[in-house]
Design a protein around this motif. Structure first.
Motif, PDB file in Angstrom:
ATOM      1  N   ALA A  14       0.824  -1.210   0.000  1.00 60.35           N
ATOM      2  CA  ALA A  14       0.000   0.000   0.000  1.00 60.35           C
ATOM      3  C   ALA A  14       0.859   1.262   0.000  1.00 60.35           C
ATOM      4  O   ALA A  14       0.563   2.226  -0.724  1.00 60.35           O
ATOM      5  CB  ALA A  14      -0.928  -0.002   1.213  1.00 60.35           C
ATOM      6  N   GLU A  34      10.104   3.216   6.480  1.00 58.76           N
ATOM      7  CA  GLU A  34      10.037   1.749   6.323  1.00 58.76           C
ATOM      8  C   GLU A  34      11.336   1.156   6.862  1.00 58.76           C
ATOM      9  O   GLU A  34      12.413   1.489   6.372  1.00 58.76           O
ATOM     10  CB  GLU A  34       9.836   1.401   4.840  1.00 58.76           C
ATOM     11  CG  GLU A  34      10.086  -0.059   4.478  1.00 58.76           C
ATOM     12  CD  GLU A  34       9.127  -1.051   5.128  1.00 58.76           C
ATOM     13  OE1 GLU A  34       7.922  -0.958   4.885  1.00 58.76           O
ATOM     14  OE2 GLU A  34       9.598  -1.920   5.902  1.00 58.76           O
ATOM     15  N   GLN A  42       3.532 -10.911  -1.024  1.00 55.34           N
ATOM     16  CA  GLN A  42       3.071 -11.981  -0.133  1.00 55.34           C
ATOM     17  C   GLN A  42       2.127 -13.009  -0.778  1.00 55.34           C
ATOM     18  O   GLN A  42       2.120 -14.169  -0.363  1.00 55.34           O
ATOM     19  CB  GLN A  42       2.402 -11.363   1.111  1.00 55.34           C
ATOM     20  CG  GLN A  42       3.341 -10.439   1.882  1.00 55.34           C
ATOM     21  CD  GLN A  42       2.632  -9.606   2.951  1.00 55.34           C
ATOM     22  OE1 GLN A  42       1.657 -10.034   3.568  1.00 55.34           O
ATOM     23  NE2 GLN A  42       3.119  -8.393   3.168  1.00 55.34           N
ATOM     24  N   ALA A  77       8.336   3.406  12.650  1.00 58.86           N
ATOM     25  CA  ALA A  77       7.567   4.373  13.430  1.00 58.86           C
ATOM     26  C   ALA A  77       7.191   3.717  14.753  1.00 58.86           C
ATOM     27  O   ALA A  77       6.901   2.517  14.805  1.00 58.86           O
ATOM     28  CB  ALA A  77       6.318   4.795  12.665  1.00 58.86           C
ATOM     29  N   ASP A 297      -4.000  -3.142   4.901  1.00 60.03           N
ATOM     30  CA  ASP A 297      -4.385  -4.006   6.018  1.00 60.03           C
ATOM     31  C   ASP A 297      -4.629  -3.240   7.318  1.00 60.03           C
ATOM     32  O   ASP A 297      -5.371  -3.698   8.181  1.00 60.03           O
ATOM     33  CB  ASP A 297      -3.292  -5.065   6.260  1.00 60.03           C
ATOM     34  CG  ASP A 297      -3.155  -6.035   5.099  1.00 60.03           C
ATOM     35  OD1 ASP A 297      -4.040  -6.053   4.220  1.00 60.03           O
ATOM     36  OD2 ASP A 297      -2.148  -6.776   5.072  1.00 60.03           O
ATOM     37  N   ALA A 308      -5.245  -7.078  -3.567  1.00 60.64           N
ATOM     38  CA  ALA A 308      -6.207  -6.724  -4.624  1.00 60.64           C
ATOM     39  C   ALA A 308      -7.060  -5.539  -4.188  1.00 60.64           C
ATOM     40  O   ALA A 308      -7.382  -4.660  -4.992  1.00 60.64           O
ATOM     41  CB  ALA A 308      -7.087  -7.926  -4.949  1.00 60.64           C
ATOM     42  N   LYS A 380      -2.847 -16.315 -11.437  1.00 62.59           N
ATOM     43  CA  LYS A 380      -2.302 -16.222 -10.080  1.00 62.59           C
ATOM     44  C   LYS A 380      -0.777 -16.429 -10.080  1.00 62.59           C
ATOM     45  O   LYS A 380      -0.032 -15.699  -9.434  1.00 62.59           O
ATOM     46  CB  LYS A 380      -2.983 -17.290  -9.208  1.00 62.59           C
ATOM     47  CG  LYS A 380      -2.262 -17.640  -7.927  1.00 62.59           C
ATOM     48  CD  LYS A 380      -2.804 -16.898  -6.751  1.00 62.59           C
ATOM     49  CE  LYS A 380      -1.941 -17.110  -5.517  1.00 62.59           C
ATOM     50  NZ  LYS A 380      -2.055 -16.015  -4.589  1.00 62.59           N
TER      51      LYS A 380
HETATM   52  P1  FAD Z   1       2.163  -4.949   3.758  1.00 59.75           P
HETATM   53  O1  FAD Z   1       2.313  -5.233   2.319  1.00 59.75           O
HETATM   54  O2  FAD Z   1       2.302  -6.062   4.726  1.00 59.75           O
HETATM   55  O3  FAD Z   1       3.205  -3.784   4.085  1.00 59.75           O
HETATM   56  C1  FAD Z   1       3.329  -3.190   5.351  1.00 59.75           C
HETATM   57  C2  FAD Z   1       4.699  -2.526   5.416  1.00 59.75           C
HETATM   58  O4  FAD Z   1       4.772  -1.679   6.570  1.00 59.75           O
HETATM   59  C3  FAD Z   1       5.853  -3.515   5.516  1.00 59.75           C
HETATM   60  O5  FAD Z   1       6.815  -3.232   4.549  1.00 59.75           O
HETATM   61  C4  FAD Z   1       6.361  -3.326   6.927  1.00 59.75           C
HETATM   62  O6  FAD Z   1       7.746  -3.574   7.039  1.00 59.75           O
HETATM   63  C5  FAD Z   1       6.027  -1.869   7.170  1.00 59.75           C
HETATM   64  N1  FAD Z   1       5.915  -1.540   8.583  1.00 59.75           N
HETATM   65  C6  FAD Z   1       5.413  -2.295   9.582  1.00 59.75           C
HETATM   66  N2  FAD Z   1       5.514  -1.660  10.747  1.00 59.75           N
HETATM   67  C7  FAD Z   1       6.074  -0.457  10.492  1.00 59.75           C
HETATM   68  C8  FAD Z   1       6.440   0.648  11.305  1.00 59.75           C
HETATM   69  N3  FAD Z   1       6.251   0.617  12.625  1.00 59.75           N
HETATM   70  N4  FAD Z   1       6.990   1.725  10.715  1.00 59.75           N
HETATM   71  C9  FAD Z   1       7.193   1.749   9.374  1.00 59.75           C
HETATM   72  N5  FAD Z   1       6.866   0.722   8.561  1.00 59.75           N
HETATM   73  C10 FAD Z   1       6.321  -0.366   9.124  1.00 59.75           C
HETATM   74  N6  FAD Z   1      -3.528 -10.587  -1.215  1.00 59.75           N
HETATM   75  C11 FAD Z   1      -4.093 -10.741  -2.428  1.00 59.75           C
HETATM   76  O7  FAD Z   1      -4.575  -9.774  -3.004  1.00 59.75           O
HETATM   77  N7  FAD Z   1      -4.150 -11.970  -3.035  1.00 59.75           N
HETATM   78  C12 FAD Z   1      -3.613 -13.067  -2.459  1.00 59.75           C
HETATM   79  O8  FAD Z   1      -3.652 -14.156  -3.035  1.00 59.75           O
HETATM   80  C13 FAD Z   1      -3.000 -12.937  -1.193  1.00 59.75           C
HETATM   81  N8  FAD Z   1      -2.459 -14.015  -0.598  1.00 59.75           N
HETATM   82  C14 FAD Z   1      -1.789 -13.858   0.579  1.00 59.75           C
HETATM   83  C15 FAD Z   1      -1.171 -14.960   1.138  1.00 59.75           C
HETATM   84  C16 FAD Z   1      -0.440 -14.846   2.310  1.00 59.75           C
HETATM   85  C17 FAD Z   1       0.209 -16.065   2.897  1.00 59.75           C
HETATM   86  C18 FAD Z   1      -0.320 -13.574   2.929  1.00 59.75           C
HETATM   87  C19 FAD Z   1       0.493 -13.415   4.183  1.00 59.75           C
HETATM   88  C20 FAD Z   1      -0.949 -12.461   2.378  1.00 59.75           C
HETATM   89  C21 FAD Z   1      -1.693 -12.582   1.212  1.00 59.75           C
HETATM   90  N9  FAD Z   1      -2.353 -11.495   0.619  1.00 59.75           N
HETATM   91  C22 FAD Z   1      -2.975 -11.649  -0.590  1.00 59.75           C
HETATM   92  C23 FAD Z   1      -2.514 -10.214   1.359  1.00 59.75           C
HETATM   93  C24 FAD Z   1      -1.612  -9.080   0.903  1.00 59.75           C
HETATM   94  O9  FAD Z   1      -0.272  -9.497   0.893  1.00 59.75           O
HETATM   95  C25 FAD Z   1      -1.807  -7.900   1.853  1.00 59.75           C
HETATM   96  O10 FAD Z   1      -3.181  -7.610   1.979  1.00 59.75           O
HETATM   97  C26 FAD Z   1      -1.074  -6.661   1.347  1.00 59.75           C
HETATM   98  O11 FAD Z   1       0.314  -6.888   1.363  1.00 59.75           O
HETATM   99  C27 FAD Z   1      -1.432  -5.441   2.205  1.00 59.75           C
HETATM  100  O12 FAD Z   1      -0.595  -4.354   1.915  1.00 59.75           O
HETATM  101  P2  FAD Z   1      -0.129  -3.379   3.084  1.00 59.75           P
HETATM  102  O13 FAD Z   1       0.776  -2.397   2.442  1.00 59.75           O
HETATM  103  O14 FAD Z   1      -1.299  -2.911   3.850  1.00 59.75           O
HETATM  104  O15 FAD Z   1       0.728  -4.304   4.066  1.00 59.75           O
END
Ligand code: FAD
Length: 397
Positions: A14, A34, A42, A77, A297, A308, A380
């Motif tokens: 994100a 980050e 993932q 953070a 998330d 997605a 996929k």
């Molecule tokens: P993330 O991509 O997890 O990124 C969060 C980031 O924030 C990380 O880089 C982390 O290091 C950083 N962070 C954490 N804490 C701090 C802090 N205190 N300060 C600064 N940075 C920080 N999604 C799909 O669409 N299709 C799928 O098939 C699918 N399958 C999945 C299967 C598995 C096993 C898993 C684990 C996930 C799957 N997902 C899937 C979900 C998808 O990966 C997540 O929904 C997506 O990565 C969310 O993006 P995000 O940026 O919110 O979180």
């Protein structure tokens, strides 16, 4: 102290998609906080655990993904003060902002099930939810000859709610092809009272589980794990019944919630038991602090937490943030789109796409995605990762 026009916390799916889009919109003075040197795709971890992708394919150097012209603050953070408009980091620095985007993802709560933190990663217990363990899942599946295999999903919202089921199907398909499935008891523990919230896809999943002879425990969760003696305690929350199952392999998904410092901040939704950030579900703007936005998330949105969903949220967030900054411009609305690619076999996938109304919301309407199909599996395995690395993290799609 440093101060930025836009501060993005989190450089995952994100955070990077948002930073890239902000740059494309001509915004300058953006920083991303980050701590990790690695950026992960993932969704492929499921196929790493299923022996169909390498862990290396799922990782890129964070450095290469930070968009040009964006400052990377390599720290975590630890606190946010939305009144002072500052974020504190674990390096002791305080970073000011005019606009804040929270994109930290969620936190895996390995301690949420007694015994899980100690057991995972060895002794026949694995989890695709961490890149440290996903390769071990495949080792367990590949070496299993007979006995009991348990696959669990915790109660509460988790990222990619289909993932706890997918690995059970990939494993069962592998054992069937090896002629071993008759000798292996497969138990799938799910917290919901059905296999999926939407009827057309639910029926297909019930058929898939029945085809493999999987014992599905609904309204149930694992409440304790004894790693050394290979025993899992499963409780049925509808009846209160408790059973202790011996296992020969266990794939566990840990309970999940917002990072502690987010949950403890004024930005968390007091009504969210998991501490997620209180944003308007259509605009992604914070309900009490208009210069704060959240997506992915960590946002408290009543839809499935997936990459997605992030793909549809990022353009909406950026349009609304830019309109907020400039005081003019068209605002956009997010409809809750999310999707769940249910891999049902080595070469089959069923793509469930839906929105806040739980209405099917197909990207390609001519394809019947209520069935598991080979073309969807190819999407996929190859299509979506390519779309991610070449499109989404560059802010193109
Ligand atoms: P993330 O991509 O997890 O990124 C969060 C980031 O924030 C990380 O880089 C982390 O290091 C950083 N962070 C954490 N804490 C701090 C802090 N205190 N300060 C600064 N940075 C920080 N999604 C799909 O669409 N299709 C799928 O098939 C699918 N399958 C999945 C299967 C598995 C096993 C898993 C684990 C996930 C799957 N997902 C899937 C979900 C998808 O990966 C997540 O929904 C997506 O990565 C969310 O993006 P995000 O940026 O919110 O979180």
């Amino acid at each position: 102290a440093a101060r930025h026009r836009v501060l993005v916390v989190g450089g995952g799916t994100a955070g990077i998609a948002t930073a890239a889009r902000l740059r494309r919109a001509g915004i300058t003075d953006i920083a991303v906080i980050e701590p990790s040197d690695d950026h992960w795709y993932q969704p492929l971890w499921t196929l790493v655990g299923g022996g169909q992708a390498s862990l290396d394919e799922t990782r890129r150097a964070e450095e290469k993904l930070i968009p040009e012209g964006v400052r990377w603050i390599r720290a975590a953070a630890t606190a946010v003060d939305p009144d002072a408009q500052t974020v504190t980091t674990d390096r002791g620095s305080v970073v000011g902002y005019d606009y804040l985007v929270l994109a930290t993802g969620l936190q895996l709560d390995w301690d949420g099930v007694p015994g899980l933190a100690d057991a995972v990663g060895h002794g026949a217990v694995s989890s695709n939810y961490s890149p440290r363990y996903a390769p071990y899942t495949w080792e367990l599946i590949r070496n299993m000859r007979s006995g009991t295999a348990i696959f669990t999903q915790p109660a509460g919202p988790i990222k990619c709610a289909g993932a706890p089921q997918k690995i059970a199907y990939i494993a069962s398909d592998y054992w069937r092809r090896q002629g071993l499935l008759d000798k292996i008891r497969v138990v799938l523990v799910l917290p919901g009272d059905s296999m999926f919230g939407i009827a057309s896809w639910r029926q297909t999943l019930e058929g898939v589980a029945a085809r493999y002879g999987i014992e599905v425990r609904l309204s149930s969760e694992m409440t304790a794990l004894d790693g050394p003696s290979h025993k899992a305690t499963i409780v049925n929350n509808a009846t209160g019944a408790e059973e202790i199952l011996d296992f020969d392999m266990l794939h566990a998904v840990p309970p999940q919630r917002a990072p502690g410092w987010v949950a403890a901040s004024p930005l968390a939704n007091p009504a969210s038991p998991f501490g997620y950030v209180e944003v308007d579900k259509h605009t992604l703007q914070h309900r009490r602090y208009p210069n704060v936005f959240a997506l992915g998330d960590v946002a408290d949105l009543p839809t499935s937490k997936t990459g997605a969903a992030v793909r549809k949220q990022a353009p909406v967030l950026v349009a609304n943030l830019v309109a907020e900054m400039r005081g003019v411009g068209k605002r956009k609305s997010y409809d809750g789109y999310s999707s769940c690619p249910f891999v049902t076999a080595r070469d089959r996938m069923m793509l469930a796409e839906f929105d806040y109304e739980l209405e099917p919301s197909p990207t390609i309407p001519v394809i019947d995605t209520t069935k598991d199909r080979r073309d969807m599996w190819l999407l996929k395995r190859y299509g979506l990762p390519a779309m991610y690395w070449h499109g989404m993290v560059k802010g193109r799609i």
